[in-house]
Design an enzyme around this catalytic site. Structure first.
Site, PDB file in Angstrom:
ATOM      1  N   GLY A   1       0.817  -1.211   0.000  1.00 33.23           N
ATOM      2  CA  GLY A   1       0.000   0.000   0.000  1.00 33.23           C
ATOM      3  C   GLY A   1       0.850   1.260   0.000  1.00 33.23           C
ATOM      4  O   GLY A   1       0.432   2.300  -0.525  1.00 33.23           O
TER       5      GLY A   1
ATOM      6  N   GLU B   1       1.642   1.844  -3.511  1.00 37.44           N
ATOM      7  CA  GLU B   1       0.415   2.229  -4.224  1.00 37.44           C
ATOM      8  C   GLU B   1       0.057   3.692  -3.948  1.00 37.44           C
ATOM      9  O   GLU B   1      -0.411   4.404  -4.828  1.00 37.44           O
ATOM     10  CB  GLU B   1      -0.735   1.296  -3.818  1.00 37.44           C
ATOM     11  CG  GLU B   1      -0.518  -0.115  -4.355  1.00 37.44           C
ATOM     12  CD  GLU B   1      -1.608  -1.081  -3.919  1.00 37.44           C
ATOM     13  OE1 GLU B   1      -1.788  -1.242  -2.701  1.00 37.44           O
ATOM     14  OE2 GLU B   1      -2.277  -1.649  -4.795  1.00 37.44           O
TER      15      GLU B   1
ATOM     16  N   GLU C   1       2.136  -8.445  -1.903  1.00 37.41           N
ATOM     17  CA  GLU C   1       0.875  -9.031  -1.431  1.00 37.41           C
ATOM     18  C   GLU C   1       0.716 -10.509  -1.780  1.00 37.41           C
ATOM     19  O   GLU C   1       0.084 -11.273  -1.057  1.00 37.41           O
ATOM     20  CB  GLU C   1      -0.313  -8.240  -1.990  1.00 37.41           C
ATOM     21  CG  GLU C   1      -0.540  -6.885  -1.349  1.00 37.41           C
ATOM     22  CD  GLU C   1       0.388  -5.784  -1.849  1.00 37.41           C
ATOM     23  OE1 GLU C   1       1.325  -6.072  -2.636  1.00 37.41           O
ATOM     24  OE2 GLU C   1       0.193  -4.632  -1.440  1.00 37.41           O
TER      25      GLU C   1
END
Ligand SMILES: NC(=O)c1ccc[n+]([C@@H]2O[C@H](COP(=O)([O-])OP(=O)(O)OC[C@H]3O[C@@H](n4cnc5c(N)ncnc54)[C@H](O)[C@@H]3O)[C@@H](O)[C@H]2O)c1
Length: 700
Positions: A103, A106, A126
């Protein structure tokens, strides 16, 4: 207090994420970033924003402490934060250093610009938790670095150094000096050059022949990830980056949710947390002072002693190995050298490493040479009298404060401790064979083991790249006590009509690396025989399937004698079914008065699994294991249990304990009908019955 620090450098606002250790994007931090952004966007004196992380990371991704809690999705969620950045009227520059993962990456991909310090680890890991990057990573990364490199990163989950992205659109600049100064200067330059508000979503994925490449990748990924759905979903999500952005995002979401629900991801997340939980010992505080381990000693240069010594040398810890006979010592040291040289031949060590490591291992026959070692691990014969002599001697010679460890696999560590005048310094370190390869280290805490000794040994496990899991003292500790029940069921199933190859095949199809009979042949059937004979003497009334003894009586000790449950060709390890075993079984069943029946694979798998589970429940209830996940970690790292099933206790949780109870009852009924059957083996552990009745699980 906000977890995002806000400051202004002239016309540039700097938002610094502050959520140690790795700026995990938990609820408080997400809220803090949003507050910072809104403040910067509202302030007319601010022209651009720099977003960075304090300490050891830009951001390591989701805050794992929030997993399994509603906070993980609470607004503002990661999508909301990214949308706020993308929609901003002022440019946001991500200033990346050290680590930008999951994340965290991201979030950076949602920014208008990205600058990075060299050496930063960039990853979307992930897949390792059976998931895919669900914050737009599968859509934005291919737009920046290309379809193929993005697919490789997302399917493997492996990190790539920031400077490797030179020439791609991922980073607008690699900053050599002070990162924040560089990022602020970059923001001003972007403003001056009118570079506007570029959005990654507006880019197109470039590839000369995307569909052909994807088809090739599908074939490869499918072949490589048989039992794991995540790599396939990662691939399909990346493939969707060829679609218009919003359609691709919708596809990413669907594929992500599919994985969230998958048993494989549940298992992999369980492994992730279970490994971290294993090091926590409720009554041993994290700040317990540790003893210093700078040197080690090993008693016995046999199968285990040699491997244990290699572990120390691999970690740069000098180790002295003691043997009683020169011949045994020479043999042991020669095997160690050959092991290293074989690894070097495979290209996994340099000749220099071989010399360095063997140089750290010294042989001796004099206890005097060990006296200054900080830890000594005993790995002599599994015989209490021999252990007693060794520990009495160690007590005499070792310096005060040295840790005295035993690698015993079945003997009472408390008894061993009492051979010394310092039982607080005695502990069990149960390595698994081959000791230089297997990751598990069962750390056996005796009644008198000092807390600092336990904490130091746990820490040492990490240094020698093992997973340390604590066990209390009992026969077989956690792993072997459970496997004993599993092996008994395997033996009973031979009596009832199965063949070794049928049992092995069924449990291997379920995912075990090796079935019980191939495993016994590899480990040596004499080892179990030796232990069983002690059990027979200690528990004369206990029931046992006796076929294992019959093959040992014939000297069929397994691979090392060319025959066991299977036969083996000289120099080969392939297990070949042996008609002689089948003949012996026919005779043996007749002797027992058993009419053979056909056992289904389902029965085989569940009898083996629930034998483990029922014993595991007893171990848990007795406090021998601190938590169900410790049992699972032992099975995953020491017994070839498949990671995608998460361990026996999680397996039972997923089947549902109510269903497990019913199967136990069925198995007991079957055993009652079978001559030599053992229905008592299926009496549910009280903890299992209690949890099942309450609709609960082992793993909470
Ligand atoms: N082999 C396994 O798979 C395994 C796994 C876990 C634990 N263990 C345990 O590890 C220990 C060693 O097992 P192993 O398989 O390496 O046995 P092994 O027979 O291969 O080696 C034992 C070595 O100890 C030496 N030895 C015997 N008495 C000694 C003494 N008094 N002083 C110094 N050296 C002495 C022997 O010469 C021999 O080289 C046992 O307690 C065993 O239960 C074995």
């Amino acid at each position: 207090m906000s977890q995002a620090r806000y400051e202004q450098r002239g016309d540039i606002a700097v938002i610094t994420m502050e959520n140690p250790p790795v700026n995990g994007l938990g609820y408080e931090l997400r809220k803090g970033i949003m507050e910072g952004l809104r403040r910067a966007f509202a302030d007319v004196s601010v022209k651009a924003v720099v977003l960075t992380g304090a300490g050891k990371a830009f951001s390591g991704g989701a805050d794992i402490r929030e997993f399994n809690s509603p906070k993980v999705n609470a607004e503002p969620n990661l999508h909301t934060v990214i949308r706020a950045i993308e929609a901003a009227a002022k440019p946001v520059v991500a200033a990346i250093h050290s680590v930008a993962m999951g994340g965290g990456l991201e979030l950076a991909l949602g920014c208008h610009f990205r600058v990075a310090a060299p050496g930063a680890q960039i990853a979307l890991p992930e897949v390792k938790l059976g998931l895919l990057p669900g914050g737009g990573g599968t859509q934005r990364l291919p737009r920046l670095i290309g379809l193929e490199p993005a697919l490789n990163m997302i399917v493997s989950g492996n990190p790539v150094k920031s400077e490797k992205f030179k020439g791609t659109k991922l980073f607008d600049e690699i900053v050599e000096g002070d990162l924040i100064d560089g990022a602020v200067a970059f923001a001003r330059k972007a403003l001056a050059e009118n570079r506007g508000l570029p959005k990654v979503r507006d880019l197109k994925v470039q590839h000369p022949d995307a569909q052909a490449f994807l088809q090739f990748a599908r074939n490869t990924v499918t072949a490589m990830s048989r039992n794991y759905p995540a790599p396939k979903n990662c691939l399909e999500a990346v493939a969707a980056s060829l679609l218009p952005f919003d359609e691709g995002m919708a596809r990413e979401r669907l594929l992500f949710l599919e994985l969230m629900e998958s048993p494989e991801s549940r298992a992999l997340r369980h492994v992730f947390f279970g490994e971290r939980a294993a090091s926590k010992i409720p009554d041993v505080p994290e700040d317990t002072p540790l003893r210093e381990i700078k040197s080690a000693a090993v008693i016995g240069a046999g199968t285990m002693g040699g491997g244990i010594a290699m572990n120390f040398a691999n970690a740069g810890i000098p180790v002295t190995v003691l043997e009683v006979k020169q011949e045994a010592l020479d043999k042991g040291l020669a095997i160690i050298r050959r092991n290293y040289e074989n690894t070097a031949k495979k290209g996994r060590l340099t000749a220099e490493d071989v010399e360095k490591r063997t140089g750290l291992i010294r042989g001796t026959m004099a206890y005097e040479d060990l006296k200054d070692a900080d830890i000594v691990v005993e790995a002599v014969f599994e015989d209490m009298a021999v252990k007693e002599a060794v520990f009495r001697k160690l007590d005499e010679v070792m310096k005060p404060g040295a840790i005295l460890a035993s690698n015993t696999s079945t003997l009472d560590v408390d008894k061993i401790a009492m051979f010394t005048k310092r039982p607080q310094d005695v502990i069990g370190t149960h390595f698994f064979s081959p000791a230089n390869v297997m990751r598990l280290l069962e750390i056996v805490r005796g009644a008198k083991t000092g807390k600092d000794v336990l904490a130091t040994t746990m820490k040492l496990a990490g240094r020698i790249r093992k997973l340390g899991v604590v066990s209390g003292v009992c026969d077989g500790f956690i792993g072997n006590r459970m496997i004993n029940q599993y092996s008994r069921q395997a033996g009973y199933m031979l009596e009832e009509g199965a063949t070794p190859q049928q049992v092995d095949r069924a449990i291997e199809r379920m995912g075990f690396a090796m079935g019980p009979f191939r495993m016994a042949d590899l480990a040596g059937n004499d080892v179990g025989w030796f232990i069983r004979k002690r059990h027979y003497a200690e528990h004369p009334d206990a029931k046992f399937p006796k076929f294992a003894d019959k093959i040992c009586e014939l000297g069929r000790f397994g691979q090392k004698t060319g025959a066991g449950y299977y036969k083996y060709e000289a120099g080969k390890r392939d297990a070949i079914p042996d008609p002689l075993i089948e003949e012996m079984l026919v005779k043996y069943r007749a002797e027992l008065g058993i009419t053979p029946r056909k056992l289904s694979d389902d029965e085989i798998v569940h009898r083996l699994m629930f034998a483990l589970v029922n014993e595991g429940a007893k171990i848990l209830e007795e406090g021998i294991a601190m938590r169900a996940s410790d049992i699972d970690m032992i099975y995953l790292t020491g017994y070839g249990f498949p990671a995608y099933r998460g361990g026996p206790m999680l397996y039972a949780d997923m089947v549902g304990l109510y269903n497990v109870m019913n199967r136990l009852e069925d198995f007991a009924a079957q055993a009652r009908k079978t001559p030599n059957g053992d229905p008592d083996a299926w009496t549910p552990a009280p903890l299992l019955a209690k949890l099942a009745a309450a609709g609960k699980t082992f793993n909470g």
